[in-house]
Design a protein around this motif. Structure first.
Motif, PDB file in Angstrom:
ATOM      1  N   LEU A 258      48.875  13.406  34.807  1.00 41.53           N
ATOM      2  CA  LEU A 258      48.174  14.470  35.522  1.00 41.53           C
ATOM      3  C   LEU A 258      47.341  15.310  34.556  1.00 41.53           C
ATOM      4  N   ARG A 259      47.889  15.577  33.369  1.00 42.81           N
ATOM      5  CA  ARG A 259      47.113  16.349  32.373  1.00 42.81           C
ATOM      6  C   ARG A 259      45.890  15.563  31.925  1.00 42.81           C
ATOM      7  N   ALA A 260      46.076  14.227  31.762  1.00 47.10           N
ATOM      8  CA  ALA A 260      44.938  13.388  31.378  1.00 47.10           C
ATOM      9  C   ALA A 260      43.860  13.424  32.460  1.00 47.10           C
ATOM     10  N   LEU A 261      44.302  13.445  33.720  1.00 51.70           N
ATOM     11  CA  LEU A 261      43.362  13.509  34.837  1.00 51.70           C
ATOM     12  C   LEU A 261      42.621  14.850  34.839  1.00 51.70           C
ATOM     13  N   VAL A 262      43.336  15.910  34.549  1.00 49.33           N
ATOM     14  CA  VAL A 262      42.701  17.230  34.440  1.00 49.33           C
ATOM     15  C   VAL A 262      41.651  17.211  33.328  1.00 49.33           C
ATOM     16  N   GLY A 263      42.000  16.561  32.210  1.00 48.16           N
ATOM     17  CA  GLY A 263      41.063  16.481  31.081  1.00 48.16           C
ATOM     18  C   GLY A 263      39.792  15.736  31.445  1.00 48.16           C
ATOM     19  N   VAL A 264      39.942  14.620  32.172  1.00 51.41           N
ATOM     20  CA  VAL A 264      38.767  13.848  32.599  1.00 51.41           C
ATOM     21  C   VAL A 264      37.905  14.688  33.529  1.00 51.41           C
ATOM     22  N   GLY A 265      38.559  15.385  34.469  1.00 55.35           N
ATOM     23  CA  GLY A 265      37.817  16.232  35.404  1.00 55.35           C
ATOM     24  C   GLY A 265      37.084  17.350  34.692  1.00 55.35           C
TER      25      GLY A 265
ATOM     26  N   ASP B 214      36.041  17.349  31.554  1.00 59.85           N
ATOM     27  CA  ASP B 214      34.902  16.765  30.819  1.00 59.85           C
ATOM     28  C   ASP B 214      33.748  16.444  31.768  1.00 59.85           C
ATOM     29  N   MET B 215      34.097  15.935  32.977  1.00 59.25           N
ATOM     30  CA  MET B 215      33.058  15.627  33.953  1.00 59.25           C
ATOM     31  C   MET B 215      32.288  16.885  34.345  1.00 59.25           C
ATOM     32  N   VAL B 216      33.009  17.972  34.580  1.00 58.45           N
ATOM     33  CA  VAL B 216      32.360  19.229  34.974  1.00 58.45           C
ATOM     34  C   VAL B 216      31.479  19.751  33.854  1.00 58.45           C
ATOM     35  N   GLU B 217      32.023  19.774  32.623  1.00 57.97           N
ATOM     36  CA  GLU B 217      31.254  20.284  31.489  1.00 57.97           C
ATOM     37  C   GLU B 217      30.009  19.433  31.251  1.00 57.97           C
ATOM     38  N   GLY B 218      30.173  18.103  31.361  1.00 57.07           N
ATOM     39  CA  GLY B 218      29.029  17.214  31.159  1.00 57.07           C
ATOM     40  C   GLY B 218      27.970  17.405  32.227  1.00 57.07           C
ATOM     41  N   ALA B 219      28.411  17.588  33.471  1.00 58.97           N
ATOM     42  CA  ALA B 219      27.465  17.747  34.573  1.00 58.97           C
ATOM     43  C   ALA B 219      26.725  19.076  34.498  1.00 58.97           C
ATOM     44  N   LEU B 220      27.378  20.103  33.957  1.00 57.88           N
ATOM     45  CA  LEU B 220      26.734  21.412  33.825  1.00 57.88           C
ATOM     46  C   LEU B 220      25.779  21.479  32.648  1.00 57.88           C
TER      47      LEU B 220
ATOM     48  N   VAL C  53      20.722  14.336  28.082  1.00 58.60           N
ATOM     49  CA  VAL C  53      21.831  13.951  28.956  1.00 58.60           C
ATOM     50  C   VAL C  53      21.358  12.890  29.956  1.00 58.60           C
ATOM     51  N   ALA C  54      22.129  11.791  30.071  1.00 55.11           N
ATOM     52  CA  ALA C  54      21.826  10.729  31.037  1.00 55.11           C
ATOM     53  C   ALA C  54      22.923  10.725  32.095  1.00 55.11           C
ATOM     54  N   PRO C  55      22.630  11.161  33.317  1.00 54.43           N
ATOM     55  CA  PRO C  55      23.671  11.256  34.359  1.00 54.43           C
ATOM     56  C   PRO C  55      24.391   9.939  34.629  1.00 54.43           C
TER      57      PRO C  55
END
Length: 497
Positions: free
Chosen positions: A125-132, A134-140, A146-148
């Motif tokens: 679950l913590r790993a999943l939080v980490g992926v999420g 990173d996704m948010v930070e990358g998208a912002l 940056v290549a979407p």
């Protein structure tokens, strides 16, 4: 135990708006149980690693327990104490006496396996939080470089990595389990009526030689330009998908089908070009006439019927150019998850890119090695056969006998090493056509006679096969509709020496 949890959790950051999933008490209880009964290590070490512990100190204690037991030494607070006397984190919680505090509850031994499972699940679950995160930070991040699409592919890889960790841990199969799998494979071959223990190629002569394409196999199909690599790969992909549909319609359990939903990663041709080839094969109309519209109304009606039959075919085409091996694996995982694919074709291997950015010859050899290893790992990971088409070096053209050899595999010997099967395609009429003498030349009659003898014939040379013998399979090739088929009353030749 409450005191231990309070001390161990002292390093937590109270300012966090929402704490990450963790159970410090379960970590402490598990470590105490392992030190009380070292035999429990055997039950948890296959799945649980030190990084799964939220508290870093607990992870270091767990690693030390594993090292001690691996050396057949007793791991308890006394034997572990010298390893932690200089540990700064343990000084903050009362020093090495903390190890003894962990063993305070002998009752934890009973629930050790449950504690280990919960620690593991919370780590996922913590790993999943980490992926999420990173996704948010990358998208912002809206900076220019940056290549979407790359971010999406990277996120897919990371999510699949988390999902993989959640699977069953690797374990050795007993001989009984392995025997059961072998008998099931033999039963499948018997029931198929065609001696197939793997997925069909759609060509009886080739099936007879290899027994079908087996799960987790990497199959390399190589040849010089113009030999028909793409045609053979497309023919086999179509046959596997069509057989799957027919087996399901006949009431056969999909798991026992010798067909499979199929994915083609076409880095050279577009999806519509591939579709044109398949339509030409099914309708009997040449690809050239289809593209140029040189067909009659009757042929068009036949074409429409063939197209309607193919609409429901579980054949998926990804024609994204310049894929990296990482992106291809991410897309293949997605297709496996969403469409249940059981067979993958890649056209062709040299158009894939590795993770490196070098352009020298040495780097290219390393890149091809990385790609071939990645394809073999993909086959094992998804438990499906992977067929990769490959170019051959020009060394073939320098020899009198143009039949390919394993040494002709272009740019890397690792392709041969990683492959479970290597097939070469050879068409004698292709080379003979280039030697046509003038009509009034004395040799013209002999050339014409030889051309009539071999025209439209091809050889698939099985140069390597882990499951059986090597040798040659003769077949017919219709270049007009780019279709391979069995030669009438022809089997395969024995191994050539």
């Amino acid at each position: 135990m409450a005191e231990i949890v309070r001390i161990a959790g002292a390093a937590e950051t109270p300012a966090e708006p929402q704490s990450l999933p963790r159970n410090i008490e379960a970590e402490a209880a598990l470590l105490g149980a392992l030190m009380i009964d070292n035999r429990l290590v055997e039950d948890v070490q296959l799945k649980l690693r030190s990084e799964h512990f939220f508290e870093p100190l607990h992870g270091r204690i767990y690693d030390s327990i594993l090292r001690m037991t691996d050396k057949n030494m007793v791991a308890n607070p006394v034997t572990l104490k010298p390893m932690f006397e200089a540990d700064e984190a343990i000084k903050e919680v009362g020093g090495a006496s903390y190890l003894a505090q962990l063993t305070g509850s002998g009752a934890a031994v009973i629930g050790a396996r449950d504690f280990a499972q919960q620690i593991y699940d919370l780590a996922l679950l913590r790993a999943l939080v980490g992926v999420g995160r990173d996704m948010v930070e990358g998208a912002l991040d809206t900076s220019e470089d940056v290549a979407p699409l790359e971010q999406i592919e990277r996120a897919e890889v990371e999510l699949y990595r988390v999902a993989e960790q959640g699977g069953t841990e690797g374990k050795a199969k007993s001989f009984g389990e392995a025997t059961k799998l072998a008998v099931e494979m033999a039963e499948k071959a018997l029931n198929s009526g065609g001696h197939l223990s793997g997925i069909t190629t759609g060509l009886d002569s080739l099936n007879g030689k290899i027994g079908g394409m087996h799960k987790s196999d990497l199959i390399i199909v190589a040849g010089r330009p113009g030999m028909g690599k793409s045609a053979l790969g497309t023919n086999i992909a179509f046959s596997a998908a069509r057989r799957f549909v027919r087996d399901v319609e006949d009431g056969i359990d999909p798991a026992k089908s010798v067909g499979a939903p199929t994915a083609i990663f076409s880095l050279e041709m577009s999806a519509d070009q591939l579709a044109t080839r398949i339509l030409a094969e099914e309708s009997g109309i040449s690809s050239e006439n289809l593209r140029m519209g040189k067909i009659s109304q009757q042929e068009f009606r036949g074409l429409a019927r063939a197209a309607a039959e193919l609409q429901s075919l579980p054949l998926y085409i990804d024609d994204t150019p310049g894929l990296t091996i990482a992106a291809l694996r991410a897309r293949a995982r997605r297709l496996k998850r969403q469409k249940g694919i059981g067979f993958i074709v890649i056209d062709y291997l040299q158009l894939l890119q590795g993770s490196g950015k070098g352009s020298s010859a040495d780097n290219r050899v390393q890149e091809i090695s990385e790609i071939s290893r990645g394809l073999k790992q993909l086959a094992k990971e998804l438990d499906v056969p992977v067929m990769a088409l490959s170019q051959l070096s020009r060394a073939v053209e320098q020899r009198e006998d143009k039949r390919p050899q394993l040494s002709d595999l272009r740019e890397s010997g690792s392709i041969e090493q990683d492959a479970d099967m290597v097939w070469f395609i050879y068409r004698g009429d292709y080379y003979l056509a280039s030697k046509q003498p003038a009509d009034d030349h004395p040799d013209f009659a002999a050339w014409q006679e030889e051309m009539q003898r071999i025209y439209g014939q091809a050889e698939v040379i099985i140069a390597k096969q882990r499951h059986g013998a090597t040798g040659k399979v003769r077949m017919k090739f219709d270049s007009r509709i780019t279709k391979f088929s069995d030669l009438a009353d022809e089997g395969y030749l024995p191994e050539q020496r």
